[in-house]
Design a protein around this motif. Sequence first.
Motif, mmCIF file in Angstrom:
data_model
loop_
_atom_site.group_PDB
_atom_site.id
_atom_site.type_symbol
_atom_site.label_atom_id
_atom_site.label_comp_id
_atom_site.label_asym_id
_atom_site.label_seq_id
_atom_site.Cartn_x
_atom_site.Cartn_y
_atom_site.Cartn_z
ATOM 1 N N ALA A 434 54.283 42.938 8.720
ATOM 2 C CA ALA A 434 54.870 43.543 7.520
ATOM 3 C C ALA A 434 53.851 43.688 6.391
ATOM 4 C CB ALA A 434 56.055 42.701 7.044
ATOM 5 N N TYR A 435 52.795 42.878 6.394
ATOM 6 C CA TYR A 435 51.870 42.859 5.246
ATOM 7 C C TYR A 435 50.440 43.273 5.579
ATOM 8 C CZ TYR A 435 55.533 39.583 3.742
ATOM 9 O OH TYR A 435 56.723 38.989 3.457
ATOM 10 N N ASP A 436 50.036 43.067 6.825
ATOM 11 C CA ASP A 436 48.593 43.131 7.122
ATOM 12 C C ASP A 436 48.222 44.216 8.136
ATOM 13 O OD1 ASP A 436 48.107 40.779 5.499
ATOM 14 O OD2 ASP A 436 49.040 39.639 7.117
ATOM 15 N N PHE A 437 49.046 45.284 8.187
ATOM 16 C CA PHE A 437 48.768 46.373 9.136
ATOM 17 C C PHE A 437 47.861 47.385 8.413
ATOM 18 C CE2 PHE A 437 51.055 49.048 12.631
ATOM 19 C CZ PHE A 437 49.824 49.488 13.066
ATOM 20 N N PHE A 438 46.546 47.112 8.456
ATOM 21 C CA PHE A 438 45.601 47.994 7.754
ATOM 22 C C PHE A 438 45.651 49.407 8.352
ATOM 23 C CE2 PHE A 438 42.486 44.139 7.355
ATOM 24 C CZ PHE A 438 43.392 43.493 6.533
ATOM 25 N N TYR A 439 45.530 50.395 7.508
ATOM 26 C CA TYR A 439 45.412 51.810 7.911
ATOM 27 C C TYR A 439 46.572 52.240 8.827
ATOM 28 C CZ TYR A 439 40.637 50.785 6.305
ATOM 29 O OH TYR A 439 39.535 50.383 5.577
ATOM 30 N N GLU A 440 47.752 51.663 8.596
ATOM 31 C CA GLU A 440 48.888 51.922 9.498
ATOM 32 C C GLU A 440 49.215 53.418 9.585
ATOM 33 O OE1 GLU A 440 52.419 49.835 8.350
ATOM 34 O OE2 GLU A 440 53.560 50.544 10.092
ATOM 35 N N SER A 460 49.502 37.406 14.520
ATOM 36 C CA SER A 460 49.342 35.980 14.824
ATOM 37 C C SER A 460 50.417 35.107 14.191
ATOM 38 C CB SER A 460 47.962 35.508 14.353
ATOM 39 O OG SER A 460 47.782 35.769 12.976
ATOM 40 N N ARG A 461 51.025 35.575 13.092
ATOM 41 C CA ARG A 461 51.972 34.686 12.400
ATOM 42 C C ARG A 461 53.384 35.253 12.321
ATOM 43 N NH1 ARG A 461 48.002 31.826 7.850
ATOM 44 N NH2 ARG A 461 46.177 31.870 9.198
ATOM 45 N N ASP A 462 53.682 36.261 13.131
ATOM 46 C CA ASP A 462 55.047 36.806 13.136
ATOM 47 C C ASP A 462 55.992 35.898 13.907
ATOM 48 O OD1 ASP A 462 54.608 38.945 11.550
ATOM 49 O OD2 ASP A 462 54.852 40.498 13.080
ATOM 50 N N GLY A 463 55.479 35.263 14.941
ATOM 51 C CA GLY A 463 56.359 34.455 15.812
ATOM 52 C C GLY A 463 56.139 32.970 15.603
ATOM 53 N N GLU A 464 56.778 32.190 16.456
ATOM 54 C CA GLU A 464 56.661 30.727 16.385
ATOM 55 C C GLU A 464 55.238 30.289 16.739
ATOM 56 O OE1 GLU A 464 59.680 28.137 16.465
ATOM 57 O OE2 GLU A 464 59.899 29.730 14.956
ATOM 58 N N GLN A 465 54.671 31.023 17.731
ATOM 59 C CA GLN A 465 53.347 30.625 18.218
ATOM 60 C C GLN A 465 52.318 31.695 17.892
ATOM 61 O OE1 GLN A 465 53.768 29.744 22.384
ATOM 62 N NE2 GLN A 465 54.269 27.618 21.886
ATOM 63 N N LYS A 466 51.082 31.275 17.762
ATOM 64 C CA LYS A 466 50.002 32.227 17.484
ATOM 65 C C LYS A 466 49.897 33.227 18.629
ATOM 66 C CE LYS A 466 48.022 30.380 13.769
ATOM 67 N NZ LYS A 466 47.352 30.869 12.616
ATOM 68 N N PHE A 467 49.705 34.471 18.284
ATOM 69 C CA PHE A 467 49.510 35.511 19.293
ATOM 70 C C PHE A 467 48.338 36.360 18.826
ATOM 71 C CE2 PHE A 467 50.279 39.512 21.477
ATOM 72 C CZ PHE A 467 50.622 39.069 22.745
ATOM 73 N N TYR A 468 47.270 36.385 19.627
ATOM 74 C CA TYR A 468 46.024 37.030 19.218
ATOM 75 C C TYR A 468 45.711 38.261 20.086
ATOM 76 C CZ TYR A 468 44.819 32.820 16.477
ATOM 77 O OH TYR A 468 44.785 31.801 15.569
ATOM 78 N N VAL A 469 44.726 39.030 19.655
ATOM 79 C CA VAL A 469 44.357 40.255 20.407
ATOM 80 C C VAL A 469 44.078 39.944 21.878
ATOM 81 C CG1 VAL A 469 43.535 41.870 18.626
ATOM 82 C CG2 VAL A 469 42.023 40.042 19.425
ATOM 83 N N GLN A 470 43.443 38.805 22.149
ATOM 84 C CA GLN A 470 43.122 38.505 23.548
ATOM 85 C C GLN A 470 44.380 38.213 24.363
ATOM 86 O OE1 GLN A 470 41.987 36.907 20.958
ATOM 87 N NE2 GLN A 470 42.054 34.694 21.156
ATOM 88 N N ASP A 471 45.459 37.754 23.681
ATOM 89 C CA ASP A 471 46.723 37.557 24.402
ATOM 90 C C ASP A 471 47.288 38.919 24.791
ATOM 91 O OD1 ASP A 471 46.653 34.725 24.037
ATOM 92 O OD2 ASP A 471 47.232 35.046 21.945
#
Length: 540
Positions: A434-440, A460-471
């Motif tokens: 909601a806040y950090d989608f650069f150049y959306e 990474s912080r939308d859900g309960e657990q971290k979710f990163y690009v490599q995931d």
Amino acid sequence: MSQTLPPPIPQLLPETAPFTPEQRAWLNGFFAGYLGLGDGVTALSPQEGAALMAGVPALAKGPLDDGDDGEAPWHDQTIELPERMTLAEGRPLRRRMMAAMAQQDCGQCGYNCEDYSNLIVTKQEERLNLCVPGGKDTARMLKSLSKELGDAPAKPMAPAAPEPRALPATTVVTRNNPATATFLKRTRLNKPGSAKETWHIEIDLAGTAIDYTVGDSFGLFPANDPALVDAVIRALDAPPDFPIGGRTLREVLIDGVSLSPAPDMLFQLYSYLTGGARRQKAKALAAGEDPDGDAATLDVLAAIEKFPGLRPDPEAFIESLDPLQPRLYSIASSPKVSPGHVALTVDTVRYKVGKRERLGIASTFLASRINPNEPLRCYVQKTDAFGLPADPATPIIMIGPGTGVAPFRAFLHERMATKAKGRNWLFFGHQRSAYDFFYEDEFAGLKAKGVLTRLSLAWSRDGEQKFYVQDRMREVGRDLWAWLADGAHVYVCGDAKRMAKDVERALVDIVAQHGARTPDQAIAFVADLKKQGRYQQDVY
Ligand SMILES: Cc1cc2nc3c(=O)[nH]c(=O)nc-3n(C[C@H](O)[C@H](O)[C@H](O)COP(=O)(O)OP(=O)(O)OC[C@H]3O[C@@H](n4cnc5c(N)ncnc54)[C@H](O)[C@@H]3O)c2cc1C
Ligand SMILES: NC(=O)c1ccc[n+]([C@@H]2O[C@H](COP(=O)([O-])OP(=O)(O)OC[C@H]3O[C@@H](n4cnc5c(N)ncnc54)[C@H](OP(=O)(O)O)[C@@H]3O)[C@@H](O)[C@H]2O)c1
């Protein structure tokens, strides 16, 4: 733009010097590169140059001919300093000095890592505190290694270079000869509520000789926060207009020296000005010890405040500080879409220590201190190691969380402008959608146009657990493998310490799983991609 025309090679050798025209041309190129006058103007490779210069005895042997094999297994910015030093054990001093550098070849010191260490060992560069990303750890390691240098006089790597004063005027813009561009504007990329402060920065290059290619970085000279400078002057109890080298103390503090981590030399100076327990403390801090457990928090102001009542001579005080170095930013625009302009994507560094907010020098300069239409000293740091494939039909996979997206905006603009046929897949991630989608909106437009073939997101912080690009990469591993099998080039940009390593590990796993390879074969496959220039990183 003058992409097709190489810059003229400055004629640095006197006409009377005893060289053939070919030797003279190569040496002029060599010196221009060495002095930072013309990046990439050397017409021949070092090997070709060496062959050409064979038979010129003064050049054939030098102090750097130490039999080292030239391999540099430590030359990887994701490896920590202690491990780099272990990898360099038993190697000549210049190689161990190179291992002490941050391995970014970022040019902020004015050299690449190898040249900086070679120049220190040949005593043509005395300053051991120039490596910005390596910071105090690198400076301390270099200081410790420099004890092996002895008192022998300087040994040039090549015939003595002409005095810089004798050089002809040049319009080639480099770190040592920056241009003055104009700051245009900043736009916040995060929406209100974000934990981050990231800015899209635009700079007008009109009137400069700056030329860039997507993949290059932009170097700029920041200025310190005047409020911090005034606090330092008050703490020193010195007159702001105290004259130092034709300028005032305040002017030198604004743009001449770093006020960030207090250098060992400053504590050394304080150790001379005091006695007893305070002297012991200053000496311990100068030796890299941490007597009160606060060493990591001591910027220049905090260091002065730690030793109240001491009034160093302002000139000696300035001498003890590190020079203020330029900072580099990945270029986020294409000259084909934004001629005469450059864009950057800058994360603002601010953090609190006690009651005082500490400011990243360059990022807060861009985020709040420089105003539209004000001048900005800058240059372009060219890179051959990070750029679009020569064949526009080659597919590309770009992995750039956070500010790592910057060069990929540039790549997409370039591919759109050149109507490149190759497919483009971007992995972007940040803290909250909601806040950090650069150049959306821009990416939506590029998708609609068919330029951005695929956009994969990881919050990474939308859900309960971290979710990163490599995931996300692992989730779509089968498709990623298919793109690789089609010859895709892979690009990674952003954090070097953790993200770059984790992304590489994920790619290795994907190759093993979907490319039916053993773990060792998968590692070798990715290493081979790197060798072929099909896996490129711009990490910091
Ligand atoms: C090739 C290259 C490309 C780059 N591209 C980009 C880019 O596109 N966008 C971008 O934003 N940056 C980029 N950088 C990083 C950039 O150059 C600067 O390093 C960054 O902006 C910080 O500089 P600064 O002067 O603001 O901070 P500095 O004054 O240099 O301070 C940074 C230092 O502050 C300390 N610090 C930071 N946060 C904390 C904390 N929470 N607690 C304690 N200490 C802390 C750390 O020691 C850190 O090293 C790039 C770097 C390189 C080498
Ligand atoms: N010193 C450090 O520890 C550190 C860490 C990160 C960045 N930085 C520096 O901060 C500057 C700007 O950062 P930025 O604004 O570009 O964003 P960033 O802080 O790098 O974060 C971008 C995204 O990457 C995520 N991330 C964190 N660790 C990751 C990992 N191991 N693998 C993949 N993704 C990961 C972050 O998640 P979360 O924040 O939710 O974990 C966030 O969603 C850069 O100079 C970078 O080097 C420093």
